[in-house]
Design an enzyme around this catalytic site. Structure first.
Site, PDB file in Angstrom:
ATOM      1  N   HIS A 199      -9.394  -1.435  16.050  1.00 28.67           N
ATOM      2  CA  HIS A 199     -10.292  -2.592  15.883  1.00 28.67           C
ATOM      3  C   HIS A 199     -10.760  -3.152  17.211  1.00 28.67           C
ATOM      4  O   HIS A 199     -11.877  -3.624  17.340  1.00 28.67           O
ATOM      5  CB  HIS A 199      -9.600  -3.669  15.048  1.00 28.67           C
ATOM      6  CG  HIS A 199      -9.734  -3.404  13.589  1.00 28.67           C
ATOM      7  ND1 HIS A 199      -8.755  -3.682  12.671  1.00 28.67           N
ATOM      8  CD2 HIS A 199     -10.753  -2.860  12.899  1.00 28.67           C
ATOM      9  CE1 HIS A 199      -9.176  -3.316  11.476  1.00 28.67           C
ATOM     10  NE2 HIS A 199     -10.371  -2.819  11.584  1.00 28.67           N
ATOM     11  N   ARG A 301     -28.116  21.205  10.966  1.00 20.02           N
ATOM     12  CA  ARG A 301     -26.925  22.023  10.682  1.00 20.02           C
ATOM     13  C   ARG A 301     -26.714  22.050   9.162  1.00 20.02           C
ATOM     14  O   ARG A 301     -25.991  21.220   8.610  1.00 20.02           O
ATOM     15  CB  ARG A 301     -25.693  21.410  11.349  1.00 20.02           C
ATOM     16  CG  ARG A 301     -25.634  21.534  12.866  1.00 20.02           C
ATOM     17  CD  ARG A 301     -24.361  20.884  13.382  1.00 20.02           C
ATOM     18  NE  ARG A 301     -24.019  21.268  14.733  1.00 20.02           N
ATOM     19  CZ  ARG A 301     -24.214  20.501  15.810  1.00 20.02           C
ATOM     20  NH1 ARG A 301     -24.765  19.305  15.687  1.00 20.02           N
ATOM     21  NH2 ARG A 301     -23.842  20.914  17.012  1.00 20.02           N
ATOM     22  N   ARG A 337     -31.311  25.423  10.789  1.00 21.12           N
ATOM     23  CA  ARG A 337     -30.427  26.570  11.052  1.00 21.12           C
ATOM     24  C   ARG A 337     -29.814  27.036   9.746  1.00 21.12           C
ATOM     25  O   ARG A 337     -29.375  26.215   8.934  1.00 21.12           O
ATOM     26  CB  ARG A 337     -29.325  26.141  12.017  1.00 21.12           C
ATOM     27  CG  ARG A 337     -28.335  27.258  12.307  1.00 21.12           C
ATOM     28  CD  ARG A 337     -27.358  26.855  13.369  1.00 21.12           C
ATOM     29  NE  ARG A 337     -26.314  25.972  12.861  1.00 21.12           N
ATOM     30  CZ  ARG A 337     -25.360  25.456  13.625  1.00 21.12           C
ATOM     31  NH1 ARG A 337     -25.343  25.706  14.929  1.00 21.12           N
ATOM     32  NH2 ARG A 337     -24.445  24.682  13.106  1.00 21.12           N
ATOM     33  N   GLU A 425     -25.451  31.825  21.395  1.00 21.11           N
ATOM     34  CA  GLU A 425     -24.127  31.188  21.461  1.00 21.11           C
ATOM     35  C   GLU A 425     -23.056  32.181  21.923  1.00 21.11           C
ATOM     36  O   GLU A 425     -21.930  31.795  22.199  1.00 21.11           O
ATOM     37  CB  GLU A 425     -23.727  30.679  20.075  1.00 21.11           C
ATOM     38  CG  GLU A 425     -24.724  29.721  19.476  1.00 21.11           C
ATOM     39  CD  GLU A 425     -24.322  29.278  18.080  1.00 21.11           C
ATOM     40  OE1 GLU A 425     -23.801  28.168  17.961  1.00 21.11           O
ATOM     41  OE2 GLU A 425     -24.531  30.049  17.130  1.00 21.11           O
ATOM     42  N   ASN A 448     -22.204  24.701  23.027  1.00 22.33           N
ATOM     43  CA  ASN A 448     -20.807  24.462  22.621  1.00 22.33           C
ATOM     44  C   ASN A 448     -20.093  25.795  22.423  1.00 22.33           C
ATOM     45  O   ASN A 448     -19.010  26.035  22.948  1.00 22.33           O
ATOM     46  CB  ASN A 448     -20.744  23.659  21.319  1.00 22.33           C
ATOM     47  CG  ASN A 448     -21.590  22.407  21.371  1.00 22.33           C
ATOM     48  OD1 ASN A 448     -21.843  21.880  22.441  1.00 22.33           O
ATOM     49  ND2 ASN A 448     -22.048  21.941  20.216  1.00 22.33           N
ATOM     50  N   ASP A 449     -20.727  26.652  21.627  1.00 21.40           N
ATOM     51  CA  ASP A 449     -20.098  27.957  21.400  1.00 21.40           C
ATOM     52  C   ASP A 449     -20.277  28.889  22.592  1.00 21.40           C
ATOM     53  O   ASP A 449     -19.394  29.693  22.893  1.00 21.40           O
ATOM     54  CB  ASP A 449     -20.664  28.600  20.129  1.00 21.40           C
ATOM     55  CG  ASP A 449     -19.943  28.074  18.897  1.00 21.40           C
ATOM     56  OD1 ASP A 449     -18.706  28.018  18.932  1.00 21.40           O
ATOM     57  OD2 ASP A 449     -20.612  27.692  17.927  1.00 21.40           O
ATOM     58  N   CYS A 496     -29.538  23.127  22.194  1.00 20.27           N
ATOM     59  CA  CYS A 496     -29.188  22.160  21.143  1.00 20.27           C
ATOM     60  C   CYS A 496     -27.692  21.877  21.095  1.00 20.27           C
ATOM     61  O   CYS A 496     -27.218  21.218  20.193  1.00 20.27           O
ATOM     62  CB  CYS A 496     -29.686  22.636  19.781  1.00 20.27           C
ATOM     63  SG  CYS A 496     -28.914  24.153  19.230  1.00 20.27           S
TER      64      CYS A 496
HETATM   65  C1  PEP Z   1     -23.416  25.017  19.616  1.00 22.64           C
HETATM   66  O1  PEP Z   1     -22.562  25.885  19.430  1.00 22.64           O
HETATM   67  O2  PEP Z   1     -23.697  24.551  20.742  1.00 22.64           O
HETATM   68  C2  PEP Z   1     -24.169  24.479  18.473  1.00 22.64           C
HETATM   69  C3  PEP Z   1     -25.190  23.662  18.651  1.00 22.64           C
HETATM   70  O3  PEP Z   1     -23.719  24.803  17.231  1.00 22.64           O
HETATM   71  P1  PEP Z   1     -22.423  24.120  16.556  1.00 22.64           P
HETATM   72  O4  PEP Z   1     -21.963  23.024  17.464  1.00 22.64           O
HETATM   73  O5  PEP Z   1     -22.856  23.650  15.229  1.00 22.64           O
HETATM   74  O6  PEP Z   1     -21.463  25.261  16.488  1.00 22.64           O
HETATM   75 MG    MG Z   2     -22.453  26.859  17.521  1.00 19.53          MG
END
Ligand code: PEP
Ligand code: MG
Length: 568
Positions: A199, A301, A337, A425, A448-449, A496
């Site tokens: 909180h 997504r 996607r 990715e 990210n991946d 992205c």
């Molecule tokens: C990523 O991998 O950067 C991505 C945008 O896809 P997600 O985060 O959904 O795996």
């Molecule tokens: Mg990804």
């Protein structure tokens, strides 16, 4: 320009404590601490039997007074603060808690000791339950402290009202105290306990007070010393160089007003366009994103719409869901996607095999190789939702690792009159970007991946977070080569993943030749504003400097030096 705050940069030699970022913002001011709470002597004699009824009455009167006062304060507060105060008032009148204390009083315990024992008992249960319940322990202890003070006829425990703007340091603030904070006087909040959803953090967010929680070593910082809090970096610098601190605060304020004033469209100061888009997961998220100045959707997504579905939604059901999202951004660019099911996002209807290593298993486009029907039906649904839309929605596949996968996906998308692209990715796809671009019209890099697979480090692991940092030069080298492949082919390449939410990195990505950046709604204005302050040449210089480094810290420093030569 300057990117996100860096602890090493702003603290310069001061002792820097680290915690969990809760509310962004930078402030420098002297520290204040709450007054210590009343601790009654718990070893006192049992209450004589003849006095126990009046002891119980005193206890009930004290709890009622505390509940009334909290309720009264709730009526003067708004939003989360009002909710928290009402919830705490309800806690003070909770039958279960009162009942446990009353049993102790009937057995001879003084009222204050009974309140504390009942609180300890409930706190233990809440702590064992963990998560949000554990974070409510502070609320409960606060109510108890107020009751104990009331019983002793002492003033309510709480925070001091400082004479000048100060930063409040505490073990964990009572929600009732946080709700009553004056953001003009308490300009920062740092606690040694609590989580980002406690909180304290929720109310600090509502009040716009920079806040860091769960800081190790905070208890040793005395009141009166100057501190510099950075709510984005999750740091508290103790005794910082005054000039450095003042500069950090001024730069933060400048960045805030620049961000607030930015309305798009995305471009560098010399007019080089870089589309600023949002990532969404459903129509509600898309509607919420409309309050931010993005030009369209860069990543929808779709798998997140179906995480709780037992069976595959029909084509018509899917089409309705996609149409709702497209409608929110009618007339704007939308990139959807196909299902990225598997790994940390399994779908019950996707028939995932039992795998020892699901992140490296049948995930994303690989599901289509086992069961092409799922992909075909989804593309039919997207085509139906996209019918007659201008511009035509772009459709991309996740987890592409070969040119052959891209080729067959692109054919299926084109057959439905849609614009095909793929995500980059997997390092293999980045390395073969030219070959993949022969088949598709655009690429979107999921950093990210890409970071996870390049660095062989689980993106879910907090312990390996330094390896999955998108500033890792190996990751950026793959991003740069993918962007270059796009430029040579005359086809757009976007980003992205989370990297697109970092204002400093955004400038570097533009320098690589990235044409669009898609991030969470809350991040887009800061990214757009950062880009609007630099030229394309600045970005290219930063990009070249970053590629010459060999670790994330140096990469950040190189970008900053290229983009901010006078250290504004
Ligand atoms: C990523 O991998 O950067 C991505 C945008 O896809 P997600 O985060 O959904 O795996
Ligand atoms: Mg990804």
């Amino acid at each position: 320009m300057s990117g996100p705050p860096q602890v090493t940069r702003i603290s310069q030699g001061a002792l820097t404590l680290r915690g969990t970022p809760a509310v962004p913002g930078i402030a420098a001011a002297p520290a204040v601490r709450p007054a210590p709470r009343l601790r009654p002597d718990l070893r006192s004699e049992p209450v004589a039997e003849s006095d126990r009824a009046s002891e119980r009455e005193a206890f009930l009167a004290a709890t009622a007074a505390v509940a009334d006062r909290l309720r009264e304060r709730a009526t003067h507060a708004s939003g989360a603060a009002a909710e928290v105060l009402s919830a705490n008032a309800a806690m003070a009148a909770d039958r279960g808690w009162l009942g446990v204390a009353e049993i102790s009083i009937a057995a001879g315990s003084p009222a204050a000791a009974a309140a504390i024992a009942a609180t300890d008992q409930f706190a233990e249960v809440f702590t064992k339950l963990g998560g949000l319940m554990a974070e409510r322990v502070t609320d409960l202890r606060d109510v108890c402290d107020r009751v104990v003070a009331e019983l002793a006829g002492a003033p309510e425990p709480g925070i001091p009202t400082p004479q000048r703007p100060s930063i409040l340091l505490a073990d964990d603030l009572a929600p009732a105290d946080t709700a009553g904070l004056d953001p003009n006087l308490i300009v920062g909040l740092a606690t040694s306990r609590g989580g980002p959803t406690s909180h304290t953090a929720i109310i600090a967010r509502q009040l716009g007070i920079p806040c860091v929680v769960a800081i190790a070593g905070l208890d040793d910082v005395p009141a009166g010393v100057q501190v510099l809090i950075d709510g984005s970096a999750g740091s508290v610098a103790v005794g910082p160089d005054p000039e450095t601190a003042a500069r950090a605060v001024a730069e933060y304020r400048r960045r805030e007003s620049r961000t607030a004033a930015w309305t798009g469209p995305g471009a560098t100061s010399d007019g080089h366009p870089v589309e600023i888009l949002v990532n969404v997961q459903d129509a509600a998220g898309a509607r919420a994103a409309r309050s931010h100045p993005a030009e369209g959707i860069g990543l929808f997504r779709t798998e997140l719409c179906f995480l709780d579905h037992e069976s595959e939604p029909s084509v018509a059901e899917q089409a309705d869901i996609y149409r709702d999202v497209f409608d929110v951004y009618a007339g704007s660019k939308v990139v959807i996607r196909t299902l990225d099911a598997g790994s940390d996002k399994p779908l019950r209807f996707a028939d995932h095999p039992d795998e020892a290593n699901p992140a490296l298993g049948v995930r994303g486009i690989r599901i289509a190789a086992r069961d092409s029907g799922i992909l075909d039906r989804q593309l039919d649904a997207i085509a139906s939702a996209a019918a007659d839309r201008i511009p035509t929605p772009w459709v991309m596949a996740p987890m592409i690792s070969t040119a052959a996968e891209a080729k067959s996906f692109a054919a299926a998308v084109r057959a439905r009159g849609l614009v095909p692209g793929v995500m980059i990715e997997v390092p293999a796809a980045a390395l073969l970007a030219e070959a993949i671009l022969e088949h598709v019209d655009f690429l979107s890099i999921g950093t990210n991946d890409l970071a996870q697979y390049t660095m062989a480090a689980d993106r879910m692991s907090a312990e390996l977070a330094a390896l999955t940092d998108p500033w890792q030069p190996a990751v950026l080298a793959l991003v740069a080569r993918t962007a270059t492949a796009g430029t040579s082919a005359g086809k757009p390449v976007g980003v992205c993943g989370e990297a697109a939410a970092d204002p400093l990195l955004a400038c570097v990505l533009a320098g690589f030749g990235i044409r669009s950046l898609s991030a969470a709604g809350a991040a887009v204005a800061a990214v757009g504003a950062a880009l609007s302050e630099v030229t394309l040449d600045d970005c290219r210089r930063a990009a070249a400097a970053v590629l010459a480094t060999s670790d994330p810290e140096r990469a950040r420093a190189a970008a900053r030096a290229a983009l901010d030569p006078v250290g504004r």
